[in-house]
Design a protein around this motif. Structure first.
Motif, mmCIF file in Angstrom:
data_model
loop_
_atom_site.group_PDB
_atom_site.id
_atom_site.type_symbol
_atom_site.label_atom_id
_atom_site.label_comp_id
_atom_site.label_asym_id
_atom_site.label_seq_id
_atom_site.Cartn_x
_atom_site.Cartn_y
_atom_site.Cartn_z
ATOM 1 N N ALA A 162 0.815 -1.223 0.000
ATOM 2 C CA ALA A 162 0.000 0.000 0.000
ATOM 3 C C ALA A 162 0.847 1.271 0.000
ATOM 4 O O ALA A 162 0.474 2.282 0.587
ATOM 5 C CB ALA A 162 -0.948 0.004 1.197
ATOM 6 N N GLY A 176 -2.112 8.713 0.602
ATOM 7 C CA GLY A 176 -2.349 7.441 1.287
ATOM 8 C C GLY A 176 -1.211 7.013 2.191
ATOM 9 O O GLY A 176 -1.380 6.898 3.415
ATOM 10 N N SER A 185 -15.022 1.943 -3.784
ATOM 11 C CA SER A 185 -13.710 2.563 -3.625
ATOM 12 C C SER A 185 -12.676 1.643 -4.237
ATOM 13 O O SER A 185 -12.964 0.487 -4.566
ATOM 14 C CB SER A 185 -13.369 2.802 -2.149
ATOM 15 O OG SER A 185 -12.938 1.598 -1.534
ATOM 16 N N THR A 192 -8.313 3.716 1.329
ATOM 17 C CA THR A 192 -7.910 4.655 0.275
ATOM 18 C C THR A 192 -8.691 5.957 0.432
ATOM 19 O O THR A 192 -9.695 6.024 1.141
ATOM 20 C CB THR A 192 -8.181 4.069 -1.123
ATOM 21 O OG1 THR A 192 -9.591 3.805 -1.247
ATOM 22 C CG2 THR A 192 -7.408 2.774 -1.322
ATOM 23 N N THR A 193 -8.237 7.002 -0.261
ATOM 24 C CA THR A 193 -8.963 8.274 -0.174
ATOM 25 C C THR A 193 -10.381 8.139 -0.715
ATOM 26 O O THR A 193 -11.299 8.763 -0.219
ATOM 27 C CB THR A 193 -8.222 9.386 -0.939
ATOM 28 O OG1 THR A 193 -7.938 8.945 -2.266
ATOM 29 C CG2 THR A 193 -6.933 9.760 -0.242
#
Length: 311
Positions: free
Chosen positions: A61, A85, A147, A152-153
């Motif tokens: 990530a 992130g 998403s 995540t954003t």
């Protein structure tokens, strides 16, 4: 001894750069972070007459690239191009990172801001904010939003949005572009997605845009209102920045910052980045450092409240 050390410190900053620079990108080639990093690296190389090489280190990530640079020598020759992130969200999402970017990295410069757009499938027939709210209220408890992954954003902005508007909506996480495809197909009711990923679909009539998450309207869609204009207190999106290992000579960081800012202010570069959906916002070191810290603090309670756990 102290005078000699100080003189050597100053000299190293004055001669910088005198050998190749490596910019580590925490994601795969071709993504927004990679594109911005390569544009800046190319311009740096032209100006400084030294190779500036971009190396992709995807994984975990975005944490892998962060760890590599966080452990690198603080000499200005190993830099990191990263995004919201890994820098703002992952320290809270993961909790036990081997290298905490908020402590191990020194902010250098903001490369670009990419807003998220609230989009709905065109098949719903929703064209504006008023219609969206009416639909959402009449379908309370039966709303699904997608998403590109947990934490995540796209996930957290949607969660924050539902929280602030009182919407009862269920998060459906995907791995990448599958979320957008399901949104177009009508299997999801709404989603916050980065502008570059959905503007073509909006223009093609497959998705309808309701609002943008940025502080100001975007040039690609000047008639699209911001969430703030609609009374929703959200003004954030995806951003991308350049970092150095903590302990790097402040004079080197200042030189890097000033170079990046001058690159972003070039009309041709600015237009190119805007065309990619990235808004170049020049900041000095102090401004960017404050920006990074405030953004991290913004997301701490959101991540905790969301209950998101690493995938």
């Amino acid at each position: 001894m102290f005078v000699l050390a100080a003189n050597a410190f100053a000299q190293s900053a004055g001669n910088y750069p005198d050998k190749p620079i490596k910019i580590i990108v925490s994601f795969t080639a071709g993504g927004t972070t990679d594109i911005l990093a390569r544009e800046v690296a190319n311009q740096m190389s032209i100006r400084w007459k030294v190779p500036v090489v971009v190396e992709n280190k995807p994984g975990a990530a975005g944490n892998l690239g962060t760890e590599v640079v966080g452990r690198a020598a603080p000499d200005g020759y190993t830099l990191l191009a990263n995004s919201i992130g890994p820098i703002s969200i992952n320290p809270t999402l993961f909790g036990n990172l081997a290298v905490n970017p908020q402590k191990a990295l020194a902010p250098v410069a903001l490369l670009g801001d990419v807003p998220n757009i609230l989009v709905v499938p065109s098949s719903l027939g929703i064209k504006n904010w008023k219609e969206f709210l009416a639909y959402a209220k009449s379908h309370s408890g039966n709303l699904n939003y997608g998403s590109t992954g947990i934490g995540t954003t796209a996930h957290l902005i949607s969660f924050l949005f539902a929280q602030k508007t009182g919407l009862d909506a269920t998060h459906i996480p995907y791995k990448g572009a599958e979320a957008t495809r399901d949104l177009v197909a009508g299997r999801l009711q709404f989603m916050f997605a980065t502008a570059p990923s959905v503007v073509p679909l909006i223009k093609a009539g497959q998705l309808n845009a309701i609002a943008v998450s940025s502080k100001k309207r975007i040039s690609a869609m000047p008639d699209l209102p911001t969430l703030n204009e609609l009374g929703v207190d959200i003004a954030t999106g995806a951003w991308f920045g350049l970092f150095a290992p903590e302990g790097t000579n402040p004079a080197i960081i200042k030189k890097l910052n000033e170079t990046v800012v001058s690159i972003l202010e070039e009309p041709a570069i600015k237009q190119k980045l805007l065309g990619l959906g990235a808004d170049p916002i020049p900041m000095n070191v102090q401004e960017f450092t404050k920006f990074v810290r405030n953004d991290y603090l913004l997301w701490v309670p959101v991540v905790k409240a969301s209950g998101a756990k690493p995938e």
